[in-house]
Design a protein around this motif. Structure first.
Motif, PDB file in Angstrom:
ATOM      1  N   MET A   1      77.969  41.137  44.832  1.00 50.07           N
ATOM      2  CA  MET A   1      78.163  41.382  43.400  1.00 50.07           C
ATOM      3  C   MET A   1      79.637  41.227  43.020  1.00 50.07           C
ATOM      4  SD  MET A   1      77.119  42.261  40.342  1.00 50.07           S
ATOM      5  CE  MET A   1      75.587  43.209  40.204  1.00 50.07           C
ATOM      6  N   LEU A   2      80.531  41.804  43.819  1.00 49.96           N
ATOM      7  CA  LEU A   2      81.959  41.701  43.521  1.00 49.96           C
ATOM      8  C   LEU A   2      82.459  40.283  43.751  1.00 49.96           C
ATOM      9  CD1 LEU A   2      84.657  42.854  42.728  1.00 49.96           C
ATOM     10  CD2 LEU A   2      84.945  43.717  45.059  1.00 49.96           C
ATOM     11  N   LEU A   3      81.982  39.634  44.800  1.00 47.76           N
ATOM     12  CA  LEU A   3      82.407  38.256  45.057  1.00 47.76           C
ATOM     13  C   LEU A   3      81.953  37.334  43.927  1.00 47.76           C
ATOM     14  CD1 LEU A   3      81.752  37.979  48.903  1.00 47.76           C
ATOM     15  CD2 LEU A   3      83.927  38.352  47.727  1.00 47.76           C
ATOM     16  N   GLY A   4      80.785  37.612  43.357  1.00 40.70           N
ATOM     17  CA  GLY A   4      80.324  36.825  42.214  1.00 40.70           C
ATOM     18  C   GLY A   4      81.197  37.042  40.995  1.00 40.70           C
ATOM     19  N   TYR A   5      81.615  38.284  40.782  1.00 47.26           N
ATOM     20  CA  TYR A   5      82.550  38.589  39.689  1.00 47.26           C
ATOM     21  C   TYR A   5      83.859  37.816  39.894  1.00 47.26           C
ATOM     22  CZ  TYR A   5      85.959  41.409  37.038  1.00 47.26           C
ATOM     23  OH  TYR A   5      86.973  41.830  36.203  1.00 47.26           O
ATOM     24  N   ILE A   6      84.358  37.817  41.112  1.00 42.19           N
ATOM     25  CA  ILE A   6      85.595  37.088  41.416  1.00 42.19           C
ATOM     26  C   ILE A   6      85.408  35.600  41.167  1.00 42.19           C
ATOM     27  CG2 ILE A   6      87.091  36.386  43.325  1.00 42.19           C
ATOM     28  CD1 ILE A   6      86.694  39.281  44.428  1.00 42.19           C
ATOM     29  N   ASP A   7      84.289  35.044  41.634  1.00 37.60           N
ATOM     30  CA  ASP A   7      84.035  33.613  41.441  1.00 37.60           C
ATOM     31  C   ASP A   7      84.077  33.233  39.965  1.00 37.60           C
ATOM     32  OD1 ASP A   7      83.720  33.174  44.132  1.00 37.60           O
ATOM     33  OD2 ASP A   7      81.532  33.186  44.096  1.00 37.60           O
ATOM     34  N   LYS A   8      83.510  34.095  39.128  1.00 38.77           N
ATOM     35  CA  LYS A   8      83.430  33.767  37.705  1.00 38.77           C
ATOM     36  C   LYS A   8      84.724  34.049  36.954  1.00 38.77           C
ATOM     37  CE  LYS A   8      78.490  34.042  36.755  1.00 38.77           C
ATOM     38  NZ  LYS A   8      77.427  34.638  35.915  1.00 38.77           N
ATOM     39  N   MET A   9      85.386  35.160  37.287  1.00 36.88           N
ATOM     40  CA  MET A   9      86.505  35.597  36.469  1.00 36.88           C
ATOM     41  C   MET A   9      87.832  34.958  36.873  1.00 36.88           C
ATOM     42  SD  MET A   9      84.698  37.159  34.519  1.00 36.88           S
ATOM     43  CE  MET A   9      86.125  37.156  33.452  1.00 36.88           C
ATOM     44  N   PHE A  10      88.039  34.725  38.157  1.00 36.47           N
ATOM     45  CA  PHE A  10      89.320  34.176  38.600  1.00 36.47           C
ATOM     46  C   PHE A  10      89.227  32.649  38.617  1.00 36.47           C
ATOM     47  CE2 PHE A  10      89.389  38.550  39.737  1.00 36.47           C
ATOM     48  CZ  PHE A  10      90.714  38.934  39.699  1.00 36.47           C
ATOM     49  N   ALA A  11      88.961  32.120  37.449  1.00 39.78           N
ATOM     50  CA  ALA A  11      88.668  30.697  37.298  1.00 39.78           C
ATOM     51  C   ALA A  11      89.913  29.909  36.901  1.00 39.78           C
ATOM     52  CB  ALA A  11      87.580  30.507  36.242  1.00 39.78           C
ATOM     53  N   SER A  12      89.874  28.620  37.214  1.00 39.93           N
ATOM     54  CA  SER A  12      90.931  27.703  36.788  1.00 39.93           C
ATOM     55  C   SER A  12      91.011  27.686  35.269  1.00 39.93           C
ATOM     56  CB  SER A  12      90.634  26.294  37.315  1.00 39.93           C
ATOM     57  OG  SER A  12      91.556  25.362  36.808  1.00 39.93           O
ATOM     58  N   GLY A  13      92.231  27.725  34.745  1.00 38.20           N
ATOM     59  CA  GLY A  13      92.422  27.749  33.301  1.00 38.20           C
ATOM     60  C   GLY A  13      92.626  29.148  32.765  1.00 38.20           C
ATOM     61  N   PHE A  14      92.169  30.143  33.530  1.00 40.88           N
ATOM     62  CA  PHE A  14      92.392  31.542  33.157  1.00 40.88           C
ATOM     63  C   PHE A  14      93.266  32.255  34.184  1.00 40.88           C
ATOM     64  CE2 PHE A  14      91.164  36.033  33.680  1.00 40.88           C
ATOM     65  CZ  PHE A  14      91.642  36.516  32.473  1.00 40.88           C
ATOM     66  N   ALA A  15      92.901  32.172  35.454  1.00 41.90           N
ATOM     67  CA  ALA A  15      93.632  32.895  36.501  1.00 41.90           C
ATOM     68  C   ALA A  15      94.692  32.025  37.177  1.00 41.90           C
ATOM     69  CB  ALA A  15      92.668  33.440  37.549  1.00 41.90           C
TER      70      ALA A  15
END
Length: 200
Positions: free
Chosen positions: A94-108
Motif C-alpha cells: 500500500m505504501l509502495l503504491g502511494y510512493i509510485d503514484k506520488m513521487f512522480a516525474s514532474g512533481f517530485a
C-alpha cells in the motif's frame, strides 16, 4: 512547522497505530508544531495500483486530478512522517503504491540530462518509523540494510530530500520488545522537535 503523517496499517489495534498515537501526542505538546495532517492510506481507501494505457500515460501522472489532494499535502508539508510495518524486508505494498503514484516525474523530480535528476522536494525532511517481527539488526546484517537504502537513496535523495531519520524497531511481536519504551522514545522526539532540529 507543517507536518504530514502518512500512516500505513490496516488495523487500528496494531502496534503501528500505537506509534501513531505517540507521534500525535508529542506533536500536540510541542508549541513549535502548529499544523498536523494525518493521511491513513487504508482508511482513505487509497488505490495503490498503477494503471496506464492509451489515454492515461505514466509521464502525465504528476497532473492526475485524482491525486491532486495528495500532491497538495506533500507540497504543504515541511516534514513528512511515514509510519508502517516492515513486511518481507520492505514497506507494505500500500505504501509502495502511494510512493509510485506520488513521487512522480514532474512533481517530485525533473529529468535534466545528468546522471541524477533535479529533486523538486528540496528543503523537506522525513522521519520513517517502522516496526518488524525480526531482530532490530536483521535488516543490516541479513538484508544489507535494504530497507534504509531503498527509502533514503532510491527514493528521498532522488527527489531532493536529504534529511532522513529512521526509527527502525525490531522484536516487536515479542513480550520482551520493550514496546512502551520505544513508543515513549518516539513521543519524546516529537515533543522536543523544533525548527532547528529538522535535520535530526
Amino acid at each position: 512547522m507543517n507536518i504530514l503523517i502518512v500512516f500505513t496499517h490496516p488495523n487500528h489495534q496494531s502496534l503501528s497505530y500505537s506509534f501513531l498515537q505517540g507521534v500525535l501526542r508529542g506533536c500536540e505538546e510541542n508549541h513549535t508544531i502548529k499544523n498536523v495532517q494525518v493521511l491513513d492510506l487504508y482508511d482513505e481507501n487509497f488505490n495503490p495500483v498503477l494503471t496506464f494505457g492509451e489515454k492515461k500515460k505514466r509521464r502525465d501522472m504528476y497532473r492526475d486530478a485524482d491525486l491532486e489532494k495528495y500532491r497538495n499535502q506533500l507540497s504543504w508539508a515541511e516534514k513528512i512522517i511515514f509510519i508502517y510495518p516492515i513486511w518481507w524486508g520492505r514497506p507494505p505494498a500500500m505504501l509502495l503504491g502511494y510512493i509510485d503514484k506520488m513521487f512522480a516525474s514532474g512533481f517530485a523530480y525533473k529529468d535534466n540530462g545528468k546522471l541524477l535528476p533535479e529533486g523538486l522536494l528540496k528543503g523537506k525532511s522525513v522521519v520513517c518509523i517502522s516496526v518488524m517481527k525480526g531482530p532490530t539488526l536483521y535488516p543490516m546484517f541479513w538484508l544489507n540494510n535494504a530497507h534504509k537504502v531503498l527509502m533514503r537513496k532510491a527514493l528521498f535523495q532522488y527527489v531532493g530530500i536529504k534529511k532522513v531519520k529512521f526509527f527502525e524497531f525490531g522484536n516487536m511481536e515479542s513480550a520482551k520488545g520493550k514496546h512502551d519504551k520505544k513508543i515513549e522514545r518516539v513521543y519524546k522526539y516529537f515533543q522536543k522537535l523544533n525548527n532547528h532540529s529538522l535535520s535530526s
